[in-house]
Design an enzyme around this catalytic site. Sequence first.
Site, PDB file in Angstrom:
ATOM      1  N   CYS A   1      68.139  33.007  -7.888  1.00  0.00           N
ATOM      2  CA  CYS A   1      67.242  31.854  -7.826  1.00  0.00           C
ATOM      3  C   CYS A   1      68.116  30.648  -8.117  1.00  0.00           C
ATOM      4  CB  CYS A   1      66.126  31.960  -8.852  1.00  0.00           C
ATOM      5  SG  CYS A   1      65.156  30.449  -8.943  1.00  0.00           S
TER       6      CYS A   1
ATOM      7  N   CYS B   1      66.138  27.798 -10.374  1.00  0.00           N
ATOM      8  CA  CYS B   1      65.877  28.035 -11.800  1.00  0.00           C
ATOM      9  C   CYS B   1      66.324  29.461 -12.125  1.00  0.00           C
ATOM     10  CB  CYS B   1      64.423  27.779 -12.161  1.00  0.00           C
ATOM     11  SG  CYS B   1      63.207  28.307 -10.944  1.00  0.00           S
TER      12      CYS B   1
END
Lengths: 95, 209
Positions: free
Chosen positions: B113, B116
């Site tokens: 990701c 985040c």
Amino acid sequence: MTVSVKFNPGDQVVVRGDYPIGHFRTPVYVRGHLGVVVRYLGHFENPEPLAYCLQTDLLALFKVRFRQVDLWHEYKGSTADTIDLDLYENWLERG
Amino acid sequence: MDSFGHDHSHDHPHQSDDKIHAYYQILGQALKELLIEKGIVSASEIQYAMERREATTPANGAKVVARAWLDSEYRKRLFMDANSAAAEFGIELPTTHLVALENTPKIHNVVVCTLCSCYPRDLLGLPPAWYKSKAYRSRVVCEPREVLKEFGTLLPDDVEVRVHDSTADLRYLVVPMRPDDTDDLGEDALRSLITRDTMIGVALAGRTI
């Protein structure tokens, strides 16, 4: 509520080459790049107004596949290597 | 030791990440105190939620993957609707859209990701520190084979490396390939071969671990 689904699997799309200020979940490294829609993932709340606790409508979300060699000029690896991102319809244009 | 094969923090090279974590720790503490003070949640509710979260381990994911190795009908269900397939083991994901990614002799999937630290927590527990590090998040998208090599995962050129950047509401679980020499193993023994890293996609399942 009827909601639009603008793209089909196999469609070529270009990610908008925009750099606005705010909360966006479209990574900069794919902006302006050409990819292919792999599948439609459903409709989700638009994260852009949601980040500011504003009311949102639903947006179509697509899995879009990019070729690594298209994203990185000096990519070390197979030309077949790919990267998939989940992108909202408002960031995609027909390629 | 390679640059990602550890979960502990130390002064270098993750110093900037550590600073950021310290900042968010203070922010989180302040938020928690305010929520309690305003009566929105109680301290015991927060404690319960944290304990439940910390009790979730990659054993959940391993149950799903081992069954997919053994049962071709389950495997089909898993790739068609991962939420329902997980629910068969009592793993409920009320707010998560789970997608299982199939590793094959021709395609190797790896998850990140970049925005985040989105992670299939109901199946894998809390993400390791390296998964949240800027180094992993920025490098695996542009030099995945180098990063995989640092985890000891060498893939031939004719295997397509497919990175998945979890940029939205879906969470991804990699289903590693079953090692060849495991016909004699039962479900419990198979589960022990399915580690967290194999389900993130940075490692291959094997008997010699």
